[in-house]
Design an enzyme around this catalytic site. Structure first.
Site, PDB file in Angstrom:
ATOM      1  N   ARG A 173       0.640  -1.099   0.085  1.00 34.50           N
ATOM      2  CA  ARG A 173       0.090   0.171   0.083  1.00 34.50           C
ATOM      3  C   ARG A 173       0.747   1.142   0.022  1.00 34.50           C
ATOM      4  O   ARG A 173       0.307   2.302  -0.627  1.00 34.50           O
ATOM      5  CB  ARG A 173      -0.993  -0.012   1.216  1.00 34.50           C
ATOM      6  N   ASP A 217      -4.099   3.844   5.174  1.00 36.14           N
ATOM      7  CA  ASP A 217      -3.351   3.533   4.143  1.00 36.14           C
ATOM      8  C   ASP A 217      -3.687   3.280   2.789  1.00 36.14           C
ATOM      9  O   ASP A 217      -3.051   2.869   1.629  1.00 36.14           O
ATOM     10  CB  ASP A 217      -1.913   2.439   4.579  1.00 36.14           C
ATOM     11  N   ASP A 218      -5.282   3.133   2.831  1.00 31.07           N
ATOM     12  CA  ASP A 218      -5.745   3.013   1.513  1.00 31.07           C
ATOM     13  C   ASP A 218      -6.612   4.083   1.185  1.00 31.07           C
ATOM     14  O   ASP A 218      -7.470   4.004   0.129  1.00 31.07           O
ATOM     15  CB  ASP A 218      -6.720   1.614   1.702  1.00 31.07           C
ATOM     16  N   ASP A 276     -11.757   4.488  15.540  1.00 33.41           N
ATOM     17  CA  ASP A 276     -12.769   5.577  14.980  1.00 33.41           C
ATOM     18  C   ASP A 276     -14.145   5.692  15.856  1.00 33.41           C
ATOM     19  O   ASP A 276     -14.430   6.893  16.031  1.00 33.41           O
ATOM     20  CB  ASP A 276     -12.768   5.316  13.586  1.00 33.41           C
ATOM     21  N   HIS A 298     -13.519   3.013   1.761  1.00 27.97           N
ATOM     22  CA  HIS A 298     -13.761   1.862   0.742  1.00 27.97           C
ATOM     23  C   HIS A 298     -15.151   1.456   0.939  1.00 27.97           C
ATOM     24  O   HIS A 298     -15.406   0.244   0.212  1.00 27.97           O
ATOM     25  CB  HIS A 298     -12.503   0.710   1.070  1.00 27.97           C
TER      26      HIS A 298
END
Length: 370
Positions: free
Chosen positions: A122, A195-196, A285, A309
């Site tokens: 990634r 990291d995406d 989160d 995503h």
């Protein structure tokens, strides 16, 4: 002849008798004029003294800047105070309303949560694309030492010493380190991403320009349609039963103002963030939303331009890409991927579509096709 002389003498005697009256007139006139001039001088002097006492004194631009600095909030940087003080009206005086301090890229702390398992997969596309626009502001929080990527990021890899697993304890551990690391900086904003995520850096800066870091702001986007409802696990709950709150999904990214972060210090700093995550038994989160919305009663401000995503990326219109702040990707199945719909590099070269997206947004980069 004698008659003529007598007449002449008589006239002289008459003239000599009336001469003093003739001489008196100019003397009286002079005194009158002198008195009049003196009176006018007194009146004129009085007018000058009055005008001098009531007139508005002229103020130099240096005096304006100095006096404005003395009244400015102490938390404002010196250069911003000078910039606002320098913005004067055409007459050389300060305008009625001063502009709030602007947000610049160097005011933002960008943290990217990653793990050793994803370094090779990634991170390279991030380092090649949007990281180049915010090298000094972006830090990667991982769970191992990695000399290769430590060099590639110019020393911006932080080993949190947290577990490399994806459970709530490991996630809260990393978020806790991110938060404490931010508090040690002088940055105005804390922005967390995964990291995406692809981050449209200039658009992020423009977003934060609309908000003051001196106020308490929680900016992000929920991934659920209704507030999350959980069991109240407080030791001595005022209201027994469930509590509900919104939270910004970490997969889309979120930003906290410094004012809000400072208010969180007694509750969340120094590892306390992990303790709360363990108490409510939820990931990072969600714990962040619980602290801010439930404990501190500060509502989430929804920013639709954050994307995770969990959303179908193909529905984002290409003509809106410049206005979006974050993008993401995922794999639905072996043959179906969740990526933005965009022409560009071959899918084998660019499976995440981040290279193609970056060249669409910033075509001047060297690796972009000409």
């Amino acid at each position: 002849m004698k008659h003529v002389n007598d007449n002449y003498v008589a006239k002289l005697e008459q003239a000599s008798t009336s001469w003093p009256d003739i001489c008196i007139m100019p003397s009286r006139l002079r005194r009158f004029l002198q008195s009049l001039i003196l009176l006018l001088a007194i009146v004129y002097t009085s007018v000058l003294v009055y005008q001098r006492n009531v007139a508005v004194p002229e103020i130099s631009s240096q005096q304006l800047v100095t006096s404005w600095k003395e009244r400015a909030p102490q938390s404002w940087p010196e250069e911003e105070v000078a910039a606002v003080a320098a913005s004067t009206a055409p007459e050389g005086r300060l305008t009625a309303t001063a502009r709030p301090p602007t947000t610049r890229l160097q005011d933002i702390f960008i943290s990217v949560k990653t793990t050793s398992n994803y370094h090779e997969w990634r991170l390279p596309v991030i380092l090649k694309t949007w990281f180049q626009l915010a090298k000094q502001q972006t830090w990667f929080f991982t769970d191992t030492d990695d000399d290769q990527f430590q060099e590639k990021t110019a020393g911006h890899m932080i080993n949190t010493n947290c577990s490399s697993s994806h459970n709530r304890k490991a996630l809260c551990c990393k978020m806790s380190v991110e938060f404490d690391f931010f508090l040690e900086t002088d940055k105005k904003w804390f922005c967390h991403f995964d990291d995406d995520n692809y981050v449209n850096v200039p658009r992020l800066v423009r977003l934060l320009e609309d908000y003051s870091s001196q106020e308490e702001w929680y900016l992000g986007k929920p991934s659920i349609r209704a507030p999350l409802e959980i069991l109240n696990r407080e030791t001595k709950p005022i209201n027994k039963g469930n509590v509900s709150f919104w939270f910004a999904t970490g997969g889309a990214g979120f930003c906290l103002s410094r004012a809000l972060a400072l208010k969180m210090v007694p509750i969340a700093s120094g590892g306390k963030f992990m303790s709360i995550g363990e108490k409510i038994r939820l990931p990072d989160d969600v714990t962040m939303g619980y602290i801010i919305e439930h404990l501190l009663k500060k509502p989430l401000t929804v920013i639709d331009q954050f994307h995770s995503h969990l959303e179908p990326m193909k529905f984002l219109r290409q003509d809106s890409f410049h206005d979006q702040i974050t993008f993401s990707y995922s794999t639905y199945s072996k043959d179906e991927v969740n990526v933005v719909k965009l022409d560009g590099f071959n899918m084998r070269v660019d499976p995440t579509r981040f290279l193609s997206l970056h060249c669409f947004l910033f075509p001047y980069f060297p690796f972009c096709p000409r």
